[in-house]
Design a protein around this motif. Structure first.
Motif, PDB file in Angstrom:
ATOM      1  N   GLY A 282     -43.133  36.680 -81.498  1.00 23.97           N
ATOM      2  CA  GLY A 282     -42.722  38.078 -81.517  1.00 23.97           C
ATOM      3  C   GLY A 282     -42.134  38.597 -80.226  1.00 23.97           C
ATOM      4  N   LEU A 283     -41.703  37.675 -79.352  1.00 22.39           N
ATOM      5  CA  LEU A 283     -41.036  38.118 -78.126  1.00 22.39           C
ATOM      6  C   LEU A 283     -39.528  38.068 -78.307  1.00 22.39           C
ATOM      7  CD1 LEU A 283     -43.169  36.538 -75.260  1.00 22.39           C
ATOM      8  CD2 LEU A 283     -43.420  38.702 -76.478  1.00 22.39           C
ATOM      9  N   VAL A 284     -38.839  38.796 -77.455  1.00 21.80           N
ATOM     10  CA  VAL A 284     -37.394  38.923 -77.594  1.00 21.80           C
ATOM     11  C   VAL A 284     -36.710  38.418 -76.331  1.00 21.80           C
ATOM     12  CG1 VAL A 284     -35.517  40.595 -77.800  1.00 21.80           C
ATOM     13  CG2 VAL A 284     -37.532  40.785 -79.274  1.00 21.80           C
ATOM     14  N   TYR A 285     -35.701  37.565 -76.503  1.00 22.02           N
ATOM     15  CA  TYR A 285     -34.832  37.183 -75.393  1.00 22.02           C
ATOM     16  C   TYR A 285     -33.817  38.305 -75.176  1.00 22.02           C
ATOM     17  CZ  TYR A 285     -36.039  32.122 -75.868  1.00 22.02           C
ATOM     18  OH  TYR A 285     -36.657  30.901 -75.932  1.00 22.02           O
ATOM     19  N   THR A 286     -33.631  38.713 -73.964  1.00 24.76           N
ATOM     20  CA  THR A 286     -32.591  39.696 -73.657  1.00 24.76           C
ATOM     21  C   THR A 286     -31.238  39.000 -73.558  1.00 24.76           C
ATOM     22  OG1 THR A 286     -32.771  39.358 -71.281  1.00 24.76           O
ATOM     23  CG2 THR A 286     -34.248  41.004 -72.271  1.00 24.76           C
TER      24      THR A 286
END
Lengths: 333, 333, 333, 333
Positions: B144-148
């Motif tokens: 549930g993490l996001v790469y910028t």
């Protein structure tokens, strides 16, 4: 007025209703109630314990069946004109990891024990030569002919004697059943078929076929192969729902009957233009270039086949009026 | 009240409407009007000329992307916790014909140039050792993490320098976009991505993802691989229709926003039980066995993850009331 | 003075004699008298009915064994440092059509029932996750350690309980046998091994290994896979001749004894520089950069392993004088 | 007196000498001096910069060539009677990961631009149909006929025009060269060949062929595929040594000349029993069952081919006396 392909037909309203009814949160993949009910539903239909998997396409269903029956280093006997040999861009080779299709001859895309043996018996037993391990037939065939239960049995007897698996590509299984008037059981496991690709998409479904294992031991590994091939849809209930809907009230039979009837209408008009007897929903006609142009000018669309030949395909929703109009136009050529 | 998986979510009404609207006789496979319009529609969305293929599952989309980027004798770098490495039953190996996944580390299933180089630089150049040819990242990640865009750019710079293809598994791409507030272009081709698996099924679709080629030269062979893998549905217009419907009026963004919002509600209540920051629609919580049982007793369903950990997933249709109730129950533990 | 690899060792004179003796017109492939005698010869050696195939390389032998034991959609458990995992450029994935290597831990490249279970037990039974179907161990290991018959039996008990096939990579099987002083039977089928890659090339052969099937039912398909992989040499008698020559008068044991003895000489000198016990013909030493340079300056060649570590390999023809000289040089560091 | 196959012929003494000369400790795999000298040696022979790899078998050489030229989802055009189609147990399908062989017709196993186009032009461009990407011819053919440089050029012009790779299976390349009296360059790259399987085993070698890349860009990946297929022998110098020995003093040409001469002796005696012109070292004769038995009774061994046909193969070491005796016996039938 389109007589191109039953692949292009619309979806039956009952299928839409079933999709809507399935639209609640449920378990993913094939653990939902509808998917879990498939084995029982198809076992009832086939009067035997079967394993039934939804598969999004006939190409995948066929290829998964072949992968279950034939190791990578062996071969699958099939007709030269088989869909698996001609129209699947090597899908059988992909799913089986390079098994070889061993092509047999026969009128109207039908193989016989004789034409199969002609190929198989020419292959020596040494390691240099790809050995047959399975036979695949299409029923109804790519030329719209139907294998009878007796013909299927004769082929399965050969398979049993040689130790080959036996697959039936039933993309138009419904049309064959309607033509024969026999039970699904009679045309399959009672006649020795191990695995059936049971087509629904051409016959009024949206996006699913059923892969039926009469030899249930083959199903477990196939479930893994299905996942591995990316064919385990996460919202599988919408595929299962289509199958249940099509079986309900024999819609699958009614739809096939409608398609066959429309084809019969055309066949009658075509007379000795027919290249093959019409037993399902496909017709192949001798029609020269000028005649084809004339038909198209009247609004009928269809595929040119070979030179001087055209293919016409009817489907469950072919309007009676359009079939009649085309029949008249053909008769008038 | 189910917080198992967005895979189990219902289908958005607009998708149903689009399916109904597509229900006319049209051309088969992907030659229908809706399928043919996809390139243009996605090119507009991504502000660049792209090739867009519908694909029935994320597993197939990912695997086709990897097959386009990596030859059979080479390797694909990915995170140890990547879906392609853990949850696809070897689909990448099947589609790539045996390419090897080279697993990298990183917090929250995110790789970094450093963790990727740690693996890649340990591989000598000789023929004995599988050479990396592609990198695959998941955005939002499996945790549930996001790469910028900046993080993606840093990775793509590495890929360019090393001659690797770059794939983004965007099963939850919409959730990432909503979290970041950036444009689809900024998170993909502007940041150096070659191919994107753009997820729609978890986000309100029924049975389709989009495979987006920013390097359009790769699309042609992939169309053949799609057929060969049995993923070219004969009635493709019903898949294309879903994609058009989801893009219309930004439903895809609204749906993802709803899912993220529900997750944020839960995250706030979870406080320092959270194992990872919540940037999309998945939460991983420290919850002991007794607490988990208590939540279940209150009617909440979810997966146990590791010992003492649970996973919660929200989706576009998670009822606000249910999210609120679960948040309260968590806060009350 | 080269301590790089037993792969670079010369060929034993008896092998040359056997090649010359085989140099008459005979039947091609493996139908010649020498090839046909292999089953009997190895059955005698192993005190059991075995099927024995010559295979040009250990990589091919290992991969053919794995293909016989594991379907494409499943996994092979092995040590992280296993040759099949690290040094064969994905050959196992090629021959098995994409089976996944599931890496286990353990001191000195040896797995244990515990480290194997740690991996296997973490895999749920669903179709999403690659299921183990085989275990492969290397004996002697890549770090020169030897599994005892009791250790092999413990692992095979686990395999039987789980339904996994069991493969032993015996590239240095002779060195293991010499170290243990047990019979070939005790270390293999009596301890539950299904298939053995029996190495001859490193041990004085020119270009052949033997693939030994204790489960003879697996051999037939493997003969076909061998042909299909291009490993059925047309003049197979020159491979069979090598195997017969090496077994005659226990040359294979004498050669391995010589290699182990040379290694023991070095080990004694190395003392607590040793990273692993020395049980076969490989040594891993703590040697800093300056010390390594000093050894090289004295004419000794070898591989750097990790930082501050070197690998030394002895072989059947390592001159006693060279081993003594290197031992002295190490002691003098 | 055996006229079965050149596969069963003995090894030339110079090859043995070269093996003995190579018997020192050297670097493993293909990093030894002899292997590293192959590019230069073959470049000299072919009067062009080529990449040359030793490969243990012709089957592997052919299959690696095809894998370099054709992706898994495409097809290789070849003659119906090609070795790759009939006698390699699906090796091309294994190495190419399922590419399809598209069989063409032609007298004496020779294809022509016309027979190739007949197949290729019948394949529509859509994704449903396997597209040709390579053409493979055998020179001399499986029926002992030879393609001239002009014939090869005509085929390569077609390949260039269509974007296909072009492979020559030269298992009996030496026999073709001797028959034609042209240079190796004239029959290969000057005539547009991309990759040549250059046979040595049938012609006096022990266990190696050479795979020659005129398009050198293809060689690097093939080195990896060779390892991955288990064909990178650890003591590669013994393969390289064979190639150097065979090229030295034109042994390869002398050997082929001897075989062709013996065949010509037989051909003269066979007269109009010949089914094909004899241009290399294979003869196919009309001989009825009784006549065959009579020849066998006189001590001549050979294969029955079709009903009423036999195959005779001569080789570099066929004793002149045996050829003469067989010629006399045939004449006397």
């Amino acid at each position: 007025m389109r007589f191109f392909s039953d692949n292009a037909a619309p979806v039956h309203p009952a299928v839409f209703d079933a999709l809507a009814a399935a639209n609640a949160v449920d378990t993913a993949y094939d653990s939902d109630a509808l998917s879990r009910a498939l084995d029982a539903r198809f076992s009832e239909l086939f009067e035997a314990e079967v394993s039934a998997l939804w598969i999004p396409t006939g190409t995948a269903a066929n290829s998964l069946a072949l992968a279950a029956l034939c190791p990578p280093f062996a071969g699958v006997l099939c007709h030269r004109d088989a869909h698996i040999n001609n129209d699947e861009c090597g899908a059988p080779e992909f799913f089986t990891h390079g098994a070889k299709l061993l092509v047999c001859e026969g009128e109207g895309a039908k193989v016989t024990p004789e034409t199969v043996c002609a190929v198989a018996d020419a292959i020596s037993d040494g390691v240099h030569w790809t050995q047959p391990r399975a036979l695949s037939i299409t029923n109804a065939t790519e030329y719209g002919l139907v294998y009878t239960p007796a013909e299927v049995s004769a082929l399965s007897a050969l398979c049993k004697a040689r130790g080959w698996g036996f697959h039936m590509d039933g993309a138009r299984f419904a049309n064959a059943i309607v033509h024969l008037g026999c039970s699904p059981a009679e045309l399959t496991w009672k006649a020795g078929v191990d695995v059936l690709s049971f087509g629904f998409t051409k016959n009024g479904g949206m996006s699913t076929e059923a892969l039926i294992f009469f030899d249930r031991a083959l199903a477990d590994d196939t479930r893994r192969r299905r996942k591995r091939a990316g064919h385990l849809l996460s919202k599988g209930r919408y595929l299962a729902a289509q199958l249940h809907a099509m079986l309900e009230d024999d819609i699958w039979l009614d739809n096939a009957r409608a398609a066959n009837t429309a084809a019969a209408t055309l066949a009658k008009a075509a007379g000795d233009r027919l290249l093959h007897p019409v037993q399902a929903n496909e017709l192949f006609l001798r029609v020269d270039r000028q005649e084809a142009a004339s038909l198209r000018a009247q609004g009928f669309d269809f595929y040119d086949w070979a030179v001087g030949e055209i293919r016409l395909v009817t489907h469950w929703a072919t309007p009676q009026g359009e079939a009649g109009a085309l029949a008249a136009a053909i008769a008038a050529l």
